[in-house]
Design an enzyme around this catalytic site. Structure first.
Site, PDB file in Angstrom:
ATOM      1  N   ASP A  34       0.717  -1.327   0.291  1.00  0.00           N
ATOM      2  CA  ASP A  34       0.042   0.065  -0.056  1.00  0.00           C
ATOM      3  C   ASP A  34       0.704   0.856  -0.021  1.00  0.00           C
ATOM      4  O   ASP A  34       1.983   1.444   0.355  1.00  0.00           O
ATOM      5  CB  ASP A  34      -0.947  -0.076   1.340  1.00  0.00           C
ATOM      6  CG  ASP A  34      -2.227   0.943   1.610  1.00  0.00           C
ATOM      7  OD1 ASP A  34      -1.924   1.185   0.159  1.00  0.00           O
ATOM      8  OD2 ASP A  34      -2.879   1.432   2.176  1.00  0.00           O
ATOM      9  N   GLY A  35       0.037   2.490  -0.731  1.00  0.00           N
ATOM     10  CA  GLY A  35       1.083   3.135  -0.674  1.00  0.00           C
ATOM     11  C   GLY A  35       1.746   4.295  -1.730  1.00  0.00           C
ATOM     12  O   GLY A  35       2.119   5.812  -1.752  1.00  0.00           O
ATOM     13  N   HIS A  51       2.366   3.778  -8.950  1.00  0.00           N
ATOM     14  CA  HIS A  51       2.337   2.454  -9.261  1.00  0.00           C
ATOM     15  C   HIS A  51       4.200   1.899  -9.387  1.00  0.00           C
ATOM     16  O   HIS A  51       3.795   0.636  -9.717  1.00  0.00           O
ATOM     17  CB  HIS A  51       1.171   1.800  -9.642  1.00  0.00           C
ATOM     18  CG  HIS A  51       0.076   2.316  -9.552  1.00  0.00           C
ATOM     19  ND1 HIS A  51      -0.309   1.631  -7.926  1.00  0.00           N
ATOM     20  CD2 HIS A  51      -1.180   2.978  -9.686  1.00  0.00           C
ATOM     21  CE1 HIS A  51      -1.559   2.590  -7.374  1.00  0.00           C
ATOM     22  NE2 HIS A  51      -1.737   2.489  -8.404  1.00  0.00           N
ATOM     23  N   LEU A 145      11.625 -20.361  -4.285  1.00  0.00           N
ATOM     24  CA  LEU A 145      10.849 -19.339  -4.037  1.00  0.00           C
ATOM     25  C   LEU A 145       9.267 -19.746  -4.208  1.00  0.00           C
ATOM     26  O   LEU A 145       9.935 -19.660  -6.263  1.00  0.00           O
ATOM     27  CB  LEU A 145      11.135 -17.857  -3.980  1.00  0.00           C
ATOM     28  CG  LEU A 145       9.660 -17.037  -3.716  1.00  0.00           C
ATOM     29  CD1 LEU A 145       9.832 -16.959  -2.150  1.00  0.00           C
ATOM     30  CD2 LEU A 145      10.639 -15.415  -4.327  1.00  0.00           C
TER      31      LEU A 145
END
Ligand code: FPP
Length: 255
Positions: A34-35, A51, A145
């Protein structure tokens, strides 16, 4: 194609203040990124600049998660509620996975990363689905991963759909209502097969879950930071994991 993120090479001996213990690394770390918008506004830039910068943070954090030996990294890239944003921003957000994978897929393959996606795919644009499907297909045998993108993901909707599926099986006589278990509901969620997050991180200063993995985070450790997502990187991930390692997880029991 030139990669905008530089190389995957691990930054050893960088001056981060904490280094987590090699033992007790969380298996699954989930992040509410977020942010981006506020970060861009702080710099007097349009939200989409935030973004794009957030995409660079995705790369940094993927590398750091791989370095730590985390098994699953789930990133909340687009929620079922994010469609309410202006079309221009939605289109841009939908272009980011495509752009990211066009630049990074070869390296993800080389680094043994397995790409996955969790979300309601039917509403996604064709190009986003195509890019994700290619990445999923080409990395499906990788054993390192797991990089799991939550795209058009909404937890209340996934729980509702899981329950509907079970209700259908009850109607068809395949199971009895009293045979419904928590495990049955959990295994039908979009995250089915992945362990529940051990650690949930949220950047951007808000203290809420925003419809993210509500079932799966029942016993996750929560870690919040005021830093905006484009400011987040290896050092912050390491700090979050180090703090996680100092927590006592009791799962409702006694330590
Ligand atoms: C919320 O912050 C963030 C999003 C809705 C999008 C998150 C997406 C990325 C970080 C990029 C994803 C990249 C890939 C490769 C999938 P916000 O923008 O709403 O910030 P604000 O709360 O400050 O307005």
């Amino acid at each position: 194609m030139n990669r905008v993120f530089g190389s995957w090479r691990k930054k050893r001996n960088s001056p981060e203040s904490v280094h987590p213990d090699g033992e007790n690394i969380p298996k699954h770390v989930a992040i509410i990124m977020d942010g981006n918008g506020r970060w861009a506004r702080k710099l007097g830039m349009p939200r989409i600049v935030g973004h794009r910068s957030g995409m660079k943070a995705v790369k940094r954090v993927t590398i750091a998660a791989d370095e730590l030996g985390i098994s699953v990294l789930t990133l909340y890239a687009f929620s079922t509620e994010n469609w309410k944003r202006p079309k221009e921003e939605v289109d841009f957000l939908m272009s980011l996975p495509t752009e990211f994978l066009a630049m990074e897929l070869e390296e993800l393959i080389e680094k043994n990363v397995q790409v996955r996606m969790m979300g309601h795919t039917e509403e996604l644009p064709e190009h986003t689905i195509a890019a994700m499907e290619e990445a999923i297909e080409r990395t499906k045998h990788n054993t390192g991963l797991i990089l799991n993108f939550a795209l058009n993901y909404g937890s209340q909707r996934e729980i509702t759909e899981s329950v509907k599926e079970i209700a259908r099986e009850v109607m068809e006589g395949k199971i009895k209502p009293e045979e419904i278990t928590q495990q049955m509901i959990g295994s039908r969620l979009l995250s089915g097969g992945l362990p529940d997050p051990d650690l949930l991180i949220r950047t951007g200063g808000e203290l809420r879950l925003s419809n993210f993995m509500l079932w799966q985070t029942a016993y996750s450790e929560l870690w919040f930071t005021d830093l905006y997502w484009p400011e987040f990187g290896r050092e912050q991930l390491f700090a979050a994991v180090a703090e996680y390692q100092n927590r006592t997880r009791r799962y409702g029991g006694l330590s």
